[in-house]
Enzyme design. Sequence first.
Site, short mmCIF file in Angstrom:
data_model
loop_
_atom_site.label_atom_id
_atom_site.label_comp_id
_atom_site.label_asym_id
_atom_site.label_seq_id
_atom_site.Cartn_x
_atom_site.Cartn_y
_atom_site.Cartn_z
N GLU A 398 0.82 -1.22 0.00
CA GLU A 398 0.00 0.00 0.00
C GLU A 398 0.84 1.26 0.00
O GLU A 398 0.57 2.23 -0.72
CB GLU A 398 -0.95 0.00 1.20
CG GLU A 398 -2.13 -0.94 1.08
CD GLU A 398 -1.83 -2.35 1.52
OE1 GLU A 398 -2.74 -3.19 1.49
OE2 GLU A 398 -0.66 -2.63 1.89
N HIS A 465 -11.89 -5.14 8.89
CA HIS A 465 -12.52 -4.96 7.58
C HIS A 465 -13.78 -4.10 7.69
O HIS A 465 -14.62 -4.11 6.80
CB HIS A 465 -12.89 -6.31 6.95
CG HIS A 465 -11.72 -7.16 6.58
ND1 HIS A 465 -10.99 -7.87 7.50
CD2 HIS A 465 -11.15 -7.41 5.37
CE1 HIS A 465 -10.02 -8.53 6.89
NE2 HIS A 465 -10.10 -8.27 5.59
#
Length: 659
Positions: A398, A465
């Site tokens: 990322e 999540h």
Amino acid sequence: MNYNRKEYTEEELIQLYRAILKPRMIEERMLVLLRQGKVSKWFSGIGQEAISVGSAMALEQDEYILPLHRNLGVFTSRGVALDRLFAQFQGKLHGFTKGRDRSFHFGTNEHHIVGMISHLGPQLAVADGIALADLLEQKEKVTLVFSGDGGASEGDFHEALNVAAVWGLPVIFMIENNGYGLSTPNNEQFKFRHFIDKGPAYGIDALQIDGNNVLEVYDTVRQAAASIRKNPRPMLIEAITFRMRGHEEASGTKYVPKELFEKWAKKDPVENFESYLLDELVLTQKVMESIKEELRNEIEEGLQKAFSEPMPEVNREQEIADMYQPFEQEVVQPASESKTERRFVDAISDALNQSMERYPDLVLMGQDVAEYGGVFKVSEGMVEKFGKGRIRNTPLCESAILGVGMGMSVRGKKSIVEMQFADFVTCGFNQIVNNLAKSHYRWGQNADVVVRMPTGAGTAAGPFHSQSNEAWFFHTPGLKIVYPSSPYDAKGLLNAAIEDPNPVMYFEHKMLYRSISQEIPDDYYTVEIGKAKTVAEGSDLTIITYGMGVHWAKQLQQELRESSLEILDLRSLLPWDKDAVRTAVEKTGRVIILHEDTLTGGIGGEIAAWISEHCFELLDAPVARVASLDTAVPFAPPLEQEFLPRQRLRQKAELMLNY
């Protein structure tokens, strides 16, 4: 020291000598100024000049270099005006950052240099982005980025090399191995013997050179660059060297054994090259003294110009404005009245497809976004339409991919980076808040990057999540944040975010993807960033919210039919629409600020404080907040429902209506 002049002419050798002498003479002058208090801090590169100078001289002038603290020779070799460079060191307005940052924390596209940030490692991925832009344009160019041996311990080093290797990017990673990360010796930094040992592990060619031999550095980089231009790929070059002064002057050198200084003093890169040229009769005493006198005069002239300039005057409005590249959005209306019923996820996909068509250089990057279409299938079918060059699967890196977006911006290109889940943005946090957000303020380079963030709870996905993390970025000047609640706004705001040349955090709630639909225009259109929307007119109670909160507020409106609720959808969180908030407060005098994020430190606190400060006379009750519990997001559905604020919203609304 073994110098091999090969076929280099006397003129080329003299040019190299002049280039390596210049930063040394500047450094010697700067150390005097530091003691006099005329510069505030100095990171000395004495002993390492050959690497900076040899590398910069070996590349073409329009090839980008990303230097660090001790790479003064890059700036001087690229012809940066000394008065402006010295003004930068002194925090003057004429410096590259207008007094907002120090030393080499700046870039200049004129000279194809992108300077460092203090975190060191993130610049490696920025180099990847510049190289990717060249690769996509099929330009035969090389990008060179520096890392120290200490900085190479950071995760950004691994990510940048991994991405460069996987994508075949034309980057030279120049590792300046001087034996110490500040005071920590290499044997306490890593266990491998040489950095060139890392090359094969990444599938990268690796070379080791004498970093104090300017001719060896120059020749090696020159040959490597020529090869990479014809056969694009990354390469690692380890330059063995030593710094003769502290990490910065205040830190001193007591931690370094005396015998190391004695050993490396004999390998001084400037003195040895000077002696070699004198012995070879390439340089005479007369020419040498003439060069030194010329450089001395140039340095003093630059210093006097910098000294004569006053310190910057404070201009609050300009300081705030410069956090962003100036941009006046012109809202685009659809070209026709054609409309289709589209789900939230389809609206986002529409925006991506139409923006990819509108901007031929736009690149979408993210994990599994190509053939797989992304985990939520937002980009499904796009790789067949736009190709693997523009719809790019990424490694699980990322930070590096966000850095690539920054590098693409340096080359004037737009990019979209998809976080597979908003939670995973933590792995790239530094790039966002310190590189993307601050770049324009620091040296006028915009970050034309949209970060897409599938966010929110309600799917029983647990703590990693399901987070709503918009407040992390709400505190960061230089970013913009949008958070749509409807298919119409999802498409229009994403198109607008891509159009905007500033970094935009774009939040899309996962629970909305396939649960709501709306008739929206088929054509390209945009929605104004920074403009809230009144979802429902009311006179009894105002609910200010965004994202999923809009739907909870609408459900409450159906439950409390006897009451008149004003619902304001902020849509944009940074900037947020203060005028619309004031108008909504004025209508009812009673306000609830609702968001899915946890209560403490949430965006609602800032808006509540602003209302109390600026709309106090309009209030008939205290400003209330309703948000999720101050816990991590739990997994089990009963726990998750208790975590979310939906049930507490009705209780708070009834309380406010009866106040």
